[in-house]
Design an enzyme around this catalytic site. Structure first.
Site, PDB file in Angstrom:
ATOM      1  N   LYS A  19       0.830  -1.202   0.000  1.00 40.44           N
ATOM      2  CA  LYS A  19       0.000   0.000   0.000  1.00 40.44           C
ATOM      3  C   LYS A  19       0.861   1.248   0.000  1.00 40.44           C
ATOM      4  O   LYS A  19       0.623   2.188  -0.777  1.00 40.44           O
ATOM      5  CB  LYS A  19      -0.930   0.001   1.215  1.00 40.44           C
ATOM      6  CG  LYS A  19      -1.935   1.153   1.192  1.00 40.44           C
ATOM      7  CD  LYS A  19      -2.801   1.183   2.433  1.00 40.44           C
ATOM      8  CE  LYS A  19      -2.078   1.865   3.570  1.00 40.44           C
ATOM      9  NZ  LYS A  19      -2.949   2.169   4.719  1.00 40.44           N
ATOM     10  N   ASP A  79      -6.889   1.203   1.173  1.00 42.39           N
ATOM     11  CA  ASP A  79      -6.948   1.295   2.636  1.00 42.39           C
ATOM     12  C   ASP A  79      -8.344   0.889   3.100  1.00 42.39           C
ATOM     13  O   ASP A  79      -9.150   0.374   2.320  1.00 42.39           O
ATOM     14  CB  ASP A  79      -6.580   2.708   3.106  1.00 42.39           C
ATOM     15  CG  ASP A  79      -7.617   3.761   2.701  1.00 42.39           C
ATOM     16  OD1 ASP A  79      -8.571   3.425   1.949  1.00 42.39           O
ATOM     17  OD2 ASP A  79      -7.491   4.914   3.141  1.00 42.39           O
TER      18      ASP A  79
END
Length: 216
Positions: free
Chosen positions: A124, A142
């Site tokens: 991420k 997220d």
């Protein structure tokens, strides 16, 4: 698992997002690629506002890997102690700074593999840096994007990797560059976890979510 919304609906949704916010920006403050990497790494299990509060003073004295190493572990720890998991994060900041200085000449690489090899940098974080700094159409999923992707069926998936692939597979190519920012902002301010603001939602008429919050 629900199927993603059909292509024409996806196109209309992102056309509306683009009309409302043509150039969406991330909310983590940074001054260069290095401080972006550090800020995103620090943001795990922390709010952007909390990270920004801590990093303003940190980046004022250490905005390169070399300066961060000169500041040292104790100095970094002192600056970020208001952030969750700060001791481990401080160790990662020093470790990733050393690797950048020794193996990359103090520069942040533009490769996902090289970024993910840095301590404290997962997929991420790497995707955020690739998207925000290098303008790659990378999708950093997220909790907000995971919720919005599944709730709206823009990008349904059982885990963050599946949602990332669903965005890549179903969102029209011309909207890939900013897709994750539009979805984050939508999840943060409109499609919230509890009592989503459906009456104010620009895509409410296209969203199949059954438990919409009614208008007051």
């Amino acid at each position: 698992m629900s199927r993603a919304l059909p292509y024409p609906v996806q196109r209309e949704i992102f056309a509306r997002f683009q009309a409302a916010e043509p150039e969406p920006k991330g909310e983590l403050e940074h001054v260069n690629a290095y401080t972006l990497v550090v800020a995103v790494a620090l943001s795990a299990q922390a709010t952007d506002a909390g990270v920004n509060k801590a990093t303003r003073k940190l980046f004022a004295v250490a905005d390169t890997p070399r300066k961060m190493l000169e500041l040292g572990l104790e100095g970094v720890t002192e600056h970020i102690k208001s952030i969750g998991l700060y001791r481990n994060k401080a160790k990662n900041v020093i470790a990733l700074s050393r690797i950048l200085e020794e193996e990359h000449g103090g520069e942040v690489p533009s490769s996902r593999a090289a970024l993910q090899a840095l301590p404290g940098v997962g997929r991420k974080t790497a995707n955020v840096v690739l998207n925000m700094w290098w303008a790659h159409p990378a999708q950093a999923v997220d909790t907000h994007i995971f919720r919005v992707g599944n709730r709206t069926r823009i990008a349904p998936g059982k885990d963050v990797d599946a949602v990332e692939r669903a965005i890549e597979d179903h969102v029209p190519a011309e909207y890939q560059r900013h897709a994750h920012h539009w979805l984050i902002l939508h999840g943060r301010y409109i499609c919230t976890a509890r009592k989503p603001k459906c009456p104010a939602c620009p895509i409410a008429d296209l969203c199949p979510y059954e438990d919409k919050t009614p208008a007051p």
